[in-house]
Design an enzyme around this catalytic site. Structure first.
Site, PDB file in Angstrom:
ATOM      1  N   PRO A 153       0.815  -1.218   0.000  1.00  0.00           N
ATOM      2  CG  PRO A 153       0.158  -0.912   2.211  1.00  0.00           C
ATOM      3  CD  PRO A 153       0.914  -1.857   1.318  1.00  0.00           C
ATOM      4  CB  CYS A 208       1.762  31.088 -16.714  1.00  0.00           C
ATOM      5  SG  CYS A 208       2.386  32.438 -15.754  1.00  0.00           S
ATOM      6  CD  GLU A 209      -0.812  24.253 -17.835  1.00  0.00           C
ATOM      7  OE1 GLU A 209       0.417  24.460 -17.908  1.00  0.00           O
ATOM      8  OE2 GLU A 209      -1.314  23.137 -17.889  1.00  0.00           O
TER       9      GLU A 209
END
Ligand code: LLP
Length: 440
Positions: free
Chosen positions: A299, A369-370
């Protein structure tokens, strides 16, 4: 826009104090933000240990101690985590020389490391053998030949598990579904390649075949997936015993247990899941006339996810009349790309006060910047949320720090471990000097 929201604390390490301020692992968050700055990754050490113990006690109670838990360290890899996992008596799953190196710096005994990856280079193989990595989990025949050659050059016999694709649909998002035959991982039972690679492994003189591995996917809530996986793998184990005379010593059925990111998701009971798996495995073995191999679980998310929380500071709040409201924070897809990649749901809460009944729904966005730099959409926020206010994004312990990037030359946040009400720096914040360190 006003909706009625009653906050639900999705994990028991979260609460509000009498002033309404959020506490995590019993700690106030404002002083931590002041001391370390934001964005900031926080970890609750007691919660990590609690999850480790849910697994290790299940091995003791339901598998008669005949098994091992390996923490899948791709979920979060830094020295302090390897130390904790080591103290909890677990092994580790590593996928790169970076993870191997970090674990060795933490003093982790690499004999309990299982080296995964679907494309280990010769350099990786040599590196891992030289550092005494215990097991290689081998994806394909080409890799098996390379390990055999390098182990031969070094005069050792390498312990190996073969990664098998059992043809199971894990019912999760596509990016993390790995059990189906059409997968870049492993050798499929259905196509005969699993049997073929087993024969090859048995014939190679520098390979010590221990058994088989599979991992069908991640963020799985349906316990039946594990029962179907157990049946497919044990049937393969029985087939290999009958056809090739190979008695499997270890069977690793991977990780993948789901965690609660939002109130609508359940909290999975790790012990109950493993108990059901053990019961099913025992009856399948009786039915097939084989003995139960040493069982491994791997896990990652379910060990560390809800032990993590990310703190952000609100910057610009933009309300576009007739459109959405945007609450910008000082982090984003660089420290948490999971909404951008998978559309993953998150709970984001104001730190100093609960979400009021009269609230606005907004997009919490980052500063890259997106346009896709979104942490979550439709988040209920106080209408007067403003610059300087702290927000907490919950359940960020898995696949956040380990998937963080330096996009836009943003430095990665610091990682702080909370233990007994005290804070301990585990990884320091990347400075601008760190970011330019490798430029020549
Ligand atoms: N074993 C193997 C071979 C794995 O590939 C993985 C995860 C695990 C164990 C641990 O699975 P877990 O218990 O954490 O579900 N970046 C994605 C998750 C990718 C999982 C990759 N393999 C995300 O953020 O959701």
């Amino acid at each position: 826009m006003a909706t009625k929201i009653i906050e639900i604390m999705i994990c028991d390490n979260l609460e509000r104090d009498t002033d309404g301020a959020l506490l995590f692992a019993g700690c106030s968050l404002e002083p931590l933000a002041k001391k370390y700055g934001t964005p900031l990754y926080l970890y609750d050490e007691a919660k990590i240990r609690e999850k480790c113990r849910a697994y290790t006690s299940s091995i003791a109670d339901f598998f008669g101690g005949q098994g091992r838990v390996m923490y899948a360290s791709k979920a979060a890899s830094f020295k302090r985590l390897y130390e904790i996992v080591c103290e909890e008596g677990m092994g580790i799953d590593v996928v790169s020389i970076g993870e191997i190196y970090t674990a060795s710096l933490a003093g982790f005994p690499l004999s309990l490391a299982y080296f995964h990856s679907n494309n280990k280079t010769d350099y990786d193989i040599e590196y891992a053998i030289d550092r005494g990595v215990g097991y290689f989990v081998v994806d394909n025949a080409e890799e098996l030949y390379a390990i055999n050659r390098i182990a031969g050059e070094k005069g050792i016999k390498q312990k190996v598990l073969l990664r098998i694709t059992p043809g199971i649909d894990p019912h999760t998002y596509a990016a993390v579904a790995t059990g189906k035959v059409d997968s870049k991982f492993g050798s499929a039972i259905e196509t005969g390649q699993a049997e073929e690679i087993t024969s090859i492994a048995l014939a190679l003189s520098n390979i010590d075949l221990y058994g088989f591995h599979c991992h069908v996917g991640s963020q799985i809530f349906d316990g039946d997936v594990y029962l179907a996986t157990s049946r497919a793998m044990l049937t393969f184990v029985a087939d290999m015993e009958r056809k090739l005379g190979f008695v499997t010593r270890e069977l690793d059925i991977g990780g993948g247990l789901g965690v609660r990111y939002i109130a609508e998701q359940p909290e999975l009971d790790i012990r109950a899941t493993l108990k059901a798996v053990s019961k099913a495995m025992m009856s399948i073995c009786t039915e097939l006339g084989i003995s139960l191999p040493f069982i491994c679980f791997e896990p990652g998310r379910s060990i560390v996810a809800d032990s993590g929380l990310t703190l952000y500071t609100v910057g610009t709040v933009k309300r576009i009349p007739g459109y959405k409201s945007y609450v910008s924070v000082d982090g984003g897809m660089a420290d948490n790309p999971r909404f951008a990649l998978y559309g993953s749901p998150y709970t984001i809460l104001p730190v100093s006060r609960p979400v009021p009944n009269e609230n606005m729904l907004c997009s919490v966005v980052g500063r890259c910047c997106e346009s896709g730099d979104i942490l979550q959409e439709n988040v209920p926020m106080p209408e007067d949320v403003k610059r300087g206010e702290l927000l907490a994004c919950l359940t960020t312990g898995a696949y956040h720090y380990s998937m963080a990037s330096n996009y836009n030359r943003l430095g990665k946040p610091a990682v702080v471990m909370l233990r007994d009400g005290e804070d301990h720096l585990a990884v320091r914040r990347e400075s601008v000097e760190d970011l330019t360190r490798l430029d020549v």
